[in-house]
Design a protein around this motif. Structure first.
Motif, PDB file in Angstrom:
ATOM      1  N   VAL A  39      36.750  45.180  39.671  1.00  0.00           N
ATOM      2  CA  VAL A  39      36.141  45.983  40.621  1.00  0.00           C
ATOM      3  C   VAL A  39      36.625  44.948  42.046  1.00  0.00           C
ATOM      4  N   ALA A  40      36.505  43.805  42.065  1.00  0.00           N
ATOM      5  CA  ALA A  40      36.801  43.123  43.165  1.00  0.00           C
ATOM      6  C   ALA A  40      38.229  42.961  43.553  1.00  0.00           C
ATOM      7  N   ASN A  41      39.152  43.141  42.515  1.00  0.00           N
ATOM      8  CA  ASN A  41      40.343  42.907  42.803  1.00  0.00           C
ATOM      9  C   ASN A  41      41.189  44.127  43.815  1.00  0.00           C
ATOM     10  N   LYS A  42      41.802  43.492  44.811  1.00  0.00           N
ATOM     11  CA  LYS A  42      42.567  44.535  45.573  1.00  0.00           C
ATOM     12  C   LYS A  42      44.082  44.347  45.139  1.00  0.00           C
ATOM     13  N   LEU A  65      35.265  46.931  35.644  1.00  0.00           N
ATOM     14  CA  LEU A  65      36.615  47.425  36.107  1.00  0.00           C
ATOM     15  C   LEU A  65      36.384  48.739  36.826  1.00  0.00           C
ATOM     16  N   ARG A  66      37.397  49.189  37.473  1.00  0.00           N
ATOM     17  CA  ARG A  66      37.735  50.294  38.236  1.00  0.00           C
ATOM     18  C   ARG A  66      38.882  51.054  38.122  1.00  0.00           C
ATOM     19  N   LEU A  67      38.810  52.277  38.543  1.00  0.00           N
ATOM     20  CA  LEU A  67      40.281  52.993  38.491  1.00  0.00           C
ATOM     21  C   LEU A  67      41.132  52.533  39.836  1.00  0.00           C
ATOM     22  N   LEU A  68      42.292  52.691  39.542  1.00  0.00           N
ATOM     23  CA  LEU A  68      43.190  52.463  40.508  1.00  0.00           C
ATOM     24  C   LEU A  68      43.711  53.698  41.370  1.00  0.00           C
ATOM     25  N   GLU A 102      35.890  31.758  32.983  1.00  0.00           N
ATOM     26  CA  GLU A 102      36.810  33.009  33.175  1.00  0.00           C
ATOM     27  C   GLU A 102      35.872  33.897  34.255  1.00  0.00           C
ATOM     28  N   PRO A 103      36.672  34.672  35.103  1.00  0.00           N
ATOM     29  CA  PRO A 103      36.084  35.662  35.887  1.00  0.00           C
ATOM     30  C   PRO A 103      35.365  36.574  35.245  1.00  0.00           C
ATOM     31  N   GLN A 104      33.987  37.026  35.664  1.00  0.00           N
ATOM     32  CA  GLN A 104      33.151  37.738  35.150  1.00  0.00           C
ATOM     33  C   GLN A 104      33.773  38.974  34.419  1.00  0.00           C
ATOM     34  N   ALA A 105      34.499  39.916  35.325  1.00  0.00           N
ATOM     35  CA  ALA A 105      35.287  40.982  35.137  1.00  0.00           C
ATOM     36  C   ALA A 105      35.950  40.944  33.849  1.00  0.00           C
ATOM     37  N   TYR A 112      44.046  46.147  32.807  1.00  0.00           N
ATOM     38  CA  TYR A 112      43.290  46.165  31.707  1.00  0.00           C
ATOM     39  C   TYR A 112      43.473  47.597  30.934  1.00  0.00           C
ATOM     40  N   ILE A 113      43.891  47.796  29.974  1.00  0.00           N
ATOM     41  CA  ILE A 113      44.185  48.849  29.291  1.00  0.00           C
ATOM     42  C   ILE A 113      43.244  48.943  27.881  1.00  0.00           C
TER      43      ILE A 113
END
Length: 196
Positions: free
Chosen positions: A192-195, A80-83, A36-39, A60-61
């Motif tokens: 983090v890498a997700n746009k 993860l990162r904020l949106l 699975e992806p690392q994140a 992700y919650i």
């Protein structure tokens, strides 16, 4: 007289190139497990719940009280990162399942400061647009309305429950006046890498 038997060595087995190509072209009955992806792996380890929407996009919650610095730390530890508010609006406007997962939740989002104030609607890119006036005002759905408070603090976001949306006449609220030490009841992010 004793006769000695001599065994001939067996002929080596040969296969034509066409037969070999046909065998190699067939799918393997045993698929290797893809990691699975690392994140996603990290997020699961840190108790974030992965929510997949009808569009295939994910959030992700984490149901945990956290102020702004703590939210940033929890997200970072999980990869993860904020949106941004544009990202969250775009996601929630096109994916009812993700919107339902966030109803009744307040959380921090990316960005700081907002000079707009009042009730807005959302364009196709997740931007804030002044609410149409007069006759057209009645035509704007509660699901497309957002209340905005101005200020210079880190941004936070609230998705009203169904009863709250009916009472307030809007589904979303974007805050720019909450102190970073204020504790939100949830932490929401994407890899983090997700746009989005």
């Amino acid at each position: 007289m004793q006769r000695s038997m001599q065994l001939k060595p067996p002929k080596p087995y040969t296969i034509s190139q066409e037969a070999l190509d046909a065998i190699l072209a067939e799918p393997s009955p045993i698929e290797p497990r893809r990691p699975e992806p690392q994140a996603a792996q990290q997020a699961d380890k840190n108790d974030f719940r992965q929510v997949r929407g009808a569009t295939g996009k994910m959030l992700y919650i984490l149901e945990k009280e956290a102020n702004h610095p703590d939210s940033m730390k929890l997200l970072s530890e999980a990869g993860l990162r904020l949106l941004s508010y544009q990202e969250i609006f775009s996601l929630l406007m096109e994916d009812e399942q993700l919107k339902n997962a966030l109803k009744g939740k307040w959380f921090w989002i990316a960005g700081q400061g907002m000079n707009k104030y009042g009730i807005f609607t959302i364009d196709e890119k997740g931007g804030l647009v002044p609410l149409p006036q007069g006759f057209f005002k009645k035509k704007t759905s509660v699901e497309q309305k957002v209340g905005v408070s101005h200020g210079n603090q880190p941004l936070s976001f609230y998705v009203y429950s169904d009863s709250g949306a009916a009472l307030n006449g809007r589904r979303f609220y974007l805050f720019a006046d909450g102190k970073p030490r204020a504790v939100a009841p949830a932490v929401v992010g994407v890899p983090v890498a997700n746009k989005v």
